[in-house]
Design a protein around this motif. Structure first.
Motif, short mmCIF file in Angstrom:
data_model
loop_
_atom_site.label_atom_id
_atom_site.label_comp_id
_atom_site.label_asym_id
_atom_site.label_seq_id
_atom_site.Cartn_x
_atom_site.Cartn_y
_atom_site.Cartn_z
N ILE A 73 0.84 -1.20 0.00
CA ILE A 73 0.00 0.00 0.00
C ILE A 73 0.88 1.25 0.00
N GLY A 74 2.05 1.15 0.62
CA GLY A 74 2.98 2.27 0.68
C GLY A 74 3.56 2.68 -0.65
N ARG A 75 3.37 1.84 -1.67
CA ARG A 75 3.86 2.21 -3.00
C ARG A 75 2.74 2.22 -4.05
N LYS A 76 1.51 2.34 -3.58
CA LYS A 76 0.40 2.47 -4.52
C LYS A 76 0.59 3.74 -5.35
N PRO A 77 0.53 3.65 -6.68
CA PRO A 77 0.82 4.81 -7.52
C PRO A 77 -0.35 5.80 -7.55
N LYS A 78 -0.06 6.99 -8.01
CA LYS A 78 -1.08 8.02 -8.09
C LYS A 78 -2.12 7.69 -9.15
N GLY A 79 -1.69 7.06 -10.25
CA GLY A 79 -2.63 6.75 -11.34
C GLY A 79 -2.08 5.73 -12.29
N HIS A 80 -2.88 5.39 -13.31
CA HIS A 80 -2.52 4.34 -14.26
C HIS A 80 -1.84 4.91 -15.50
N ASP A 81 -1.41 4.01 -16.38
CA ASP A 81 -0.70 4.40 -17.60
C ASP A 81 -1.44 3.97 -18.86
N PHE A 82 -2.77 3.81 -18.77
CA PHE A 82 -3.53 3.34 -19.93
C PHE A 82 -3.42 4.34 -21.09
N VAL A 83 -3.24 3.79 -22.29
CA VAL A 83 -3.30 4.60 -23.51
C VAL A 83 -3.68 3.69 -24.67
N ILE A 84 -4.54 4.18 -25.55
CA ILE A 84 -4.87 3.46 -26.78
C ILE A 84 -4.66 4.41 -27.94
N ASP A 85 -3.75 4.08 -28.82
CA ASP A 85 -3.59 4.88 -30.03
C ASP A 85 -2.92 4.02 -31.10
N ARG A 86 -2.89 4.54 -32.31
CA ARG A 86 -2.37 3.79 -33.45
C ARG A 86 -0.86 3.55 -33.33
N ARG A 87 -0.16 4.47 -32.67
CA ARG A 87 1.29 4.34 -32.61
C ARG A 87 1.73 3.20 -31.70
N THR A 88 1.06 3.07 -30.53
CA THR A 88 1.48 2.02 -29.62
C THR A 88 0.96 0.66 -30.09
N ASN A 89 -0.35 0.58 -30.32
CA ASN A 89 -0.99 -0.67 -30.78
C ASN A 89 -0.54 -1.87 -29.96
N ARG A 90 -0.23 -1.63 -28.69
CA ARG A 90 0.17 -2.69 -27.77
C ARG A 90 -0.55 -2.46 -26.46
N PRO A 91 -0.81 -3.53 -25.70
CA PRO A 91 -1.48 -3.34 -24.42
C PRO A 91 -0.60 -2.57 -23.45
N SER A 92 -1.22 -1.69 -22.64
CA SER A 92 -0.47 -0.93 -21.65
C SER A 92 0.09 -1.83 -20.56
N VAL A 93 -0.65 -2.90 -20.24
CA VAL A 93 -0.14 -3.91 -19.33
C VAL A 93 -0.31 -5.26 -20.00
N SER A 94 0.60 -6.20 -19.68
CA SER A 94 0.64 -7.46 -20.42
C SER A 94 -0.44 -8.45 -19.98
N ARG A 95 -0.88 -8.36 -18.71
CA ARG A 95 -1.83 -9.35 -18.22
C ARG A 95 -3.24 -9.05 -18.73
N HIS A 96 -4.03 -10.10 -18.90
CA HIS A 96 -5.41 -9.93 -19.33
C HIS A 96 -6.28 -9.48 -18.16
N MET A 97 -7.39 -8.85 -18.47
CA MET A 97 -8.32 -8.40 -17.43
C MET A 97 -8.76 -9.55 -16.55
N SER A 98 -8.88 -10.75 -17.10
CA SER A 98 -9.36 -11.90 -16.33
C SER A 98 -8.40 -12.30 -15.22
N VAL A 99 -7.13 -11.89 -15.34
CA VAL A 99 -6.15 -12.22 -14.30
C VAL A 99 -6.39 -11.36 -13.07
N THR A 100 -6.67 -10.07 -13.28
CA THR A 100 -6.78 -9.12 -12.17
C THR A 100 -8.22 -8.97 -11.70
N GLY A 101 -9.16 -9.23 -12.55
CA GLY A 101 -10.55 -9.17 -12.13
C GLY A 101 -11.21 -7.81 -12.27
N GLY A 102 -10.63 -6.92 -13.03
CA GLY A 102 -11.30 -5.67 -13.36
C GLY A 102 -11.42 -4.68 -12.21
#
Length: 335
Positions: free
Chosen positions: A306-335
Motif C-alpha cells: 500500500i505504501g507504494r500504490k501509484p497516483k494513477g494508471h498508464d492506460f493509452v490506446i492509439d495507433r502508434r502504440t498498438n500494444r497493451p499498456s499492461v501485459s496481463r489480461h483483465m481476467s487475471v486481475t478481475g477488473g
C-alpha cells in the motif's frame, strides 16, 4: 467500526475496497478481454478457498469494508459457494458492509438463491448487447438466453442487478439507447465502460475504442442526463436519466480517469496484490501467507505494498502504440 491502523496510501487515500479474482478461468471468450485460445493458470498455482478466506479476512481486519469477488467468471470456481458462505460471517458481524460479485451471468440461475442467502444484495452483470447473435459473436462461447435466465433468477431472489456494458465502436454503440430503456424498465442501473488496453487479444483495440465523452453527447440527443453524486464505491460517475427515471454510469479510464479517488486494490487467485489496475507493480502475498500460521508477515507485506500504490494508471490506446499498456489480461486481475 474503527480500525487501529487503516490502510492509507502515499496520496492520503484510504483503501477500503478489495476486489478478489477467485479464478482466471471463464466460460466466455469475450473478444475485447481475451484471446480465444487462452492458456490459464495451472490449478496448483491457485490459492485454496481457505487461503482466499484467510487473506480476505486479513484485509477486512485492516479496514476493507467492501469486498467484490470477480474472475474470470467467479461462479465457475469449484465450490465457490463455500468461500462465499465463509465470508458472509463478516457481514453478520458488521465488519464488512458489502459482499458483491461481478459475473457474466451464465451461472446465476444456479446460484442466485444461495448468493442471496449468504447476504449478497447487489451484483454486476456484464452484458454488452441484447441481440442473441451479436452476444454469441462477442462472447464466442456465450448464450444470451442463459444470462437472461440468470438475471431473472437474481431479481427473483431479491438481488439488485446492475448491468455493465463495454462500449465498442461499430458493435453496440447504436444499441446503447435501447439497452438503457430496457435496463431501466427492469429496475436495473446501466454502466458504460471504455475498453482498456490489457493483454494481447486477437483484434486491434483502436478499432474497438469508443470514447464515452462521444457516447454521452450522442445519448443527450434523446435523453436528458443530469449529473448526480451517487456512488457505489467503484469508479463510475453517474447521471440520472429524466425520461426513464433510472441511473446511467460512465467508467472512463481513457478519457477521464478516476485515479484521484481510488480506494481499491486487487488480489488475484494466486495471491498477487495489484495496487493499480493499469500498472505492472505487484506484491506477492502467497509466500508470506504460507510461511507462517500467524498473520503478521502478510499484514506487513500488505502495508509495504500500500505504501507504494501509484497516483494513477498508464492506460493509452492509439495507433502508434498498438500494444497493451499492461501485459496481463483483465481476467487475471478481475477488473
Amino acid at each position: 467500526m474503527q480500525f487501529a491502523n487503516p490502510m492509507i496510501d502515499p496520496f492520503g487515500r484510504t483503501i477500503s475496497y478489495l476486489r478478489v479474482s477467485v479464478t482466471d478461468r471463464c466460460d466466455f471468450r469475450c473478444v475485447y478481454c481475451m484471446a480465444e485460445d487462452m492458456a490459464f493458470l495451472p490449478k496448483k498455482d491457485l490459492l485454496t478457498l481457505e487461503e482466499l478466506d484467510r487473506l480476505c479476512t486479513i484485509f477486512i481486519e485492516k479496514g476493507v469494508r467492501k469486498l467484490r469477488l470477480t474472475g474470470g467468471e467467479p461462479l465457475v470456481r469449484k465450490n465457490i459457494m463455500h468461500l462465499v458462505r465463509e465470508l458472509s460471517r463478516h457481514l453478520k458481524s458488521g465488519a464488512l458492509e458489502e459482499l458483491t460479485f461481478t459475473t457474466n451471468g451464465s451461472q446465476l440461475a444456479r446460484f442466485a438463491d444461495e448468493l442471496a442467502d449468504c447476504g449478497v444484495r447487489r451484483i454486476n452483470v456484464s452484458l454488452d448487447t441484447l441481440d442473441a447473435d451479436k452476444f454469441h459473436a462477442i462472447t464466442r462461447w456465450g448464450h444470451l438466453g442463459k444470462v437472461m435466465a440468470g438475471i431473472d433468477a437474481a431479481q427473483a431472489a431479491g438481488i439488485k442487478v446492475k448491468l455493465n456494458a463495454v462500449a465498442l465502436k461499430g458493435f453496440n454503440d447504436q444499441e446503447i439507447p435501447d439497452m438503457l430503456r430496457w435496463a431501466h424498465g427492469r429496475g436495473m442501473d446501466l454502466t458504460l465502460i471504455e475498453t482498456m488496453p490489457m493483454g494481447e487479444i486477437d483484434g486491434d483495440r483502436t478499432d474497438q475504442y469508443m470514447p464515452l465523452s462521444l457516447m454521452r453527447a450522442e445519448l443527450e440527443r434523446d435523453f436528458t442526463l443530469k449529473d448526480i453524486p451517487y456512488k457505489t464505491g467503484g469508479p463510475a460517475r453517474y447521471v440520472e436519466v429524466a425520461e426513464t427515471g433510472g441511473r446511467l454510469g460512465f467508467i472512463t479510464p481513457m478519457t477521464h480517469n478516476f485515479c484521484e479517488s481510488c480506494n481499491r486494490v486487487r488480489l488475484t487467485c494466486t495471491g498477487t496484490l495489484y495496487m493499480c489496475l493499469g500498472q505492472e507493480d505487484a506484491a506477492d502475498l502467497r509466500s508470506p501467507l504460507r510461511a507462517s500460521e500467524g498473520n503478521e508477515l502478510v499484514s506487513n507485506a500488505i502495508d509495504e505494498a500500500i505504501g507504494r500504490k501509484p497516483k494513477g494508471h498508464d492506460f493509452v490506446i492509439d495507433r502508434r502504440t498498438n500494444r497493451p499498456s499492461v501485459s496481463r489480461h483483465m481476467s487475471v486481475t478481475g477488473g
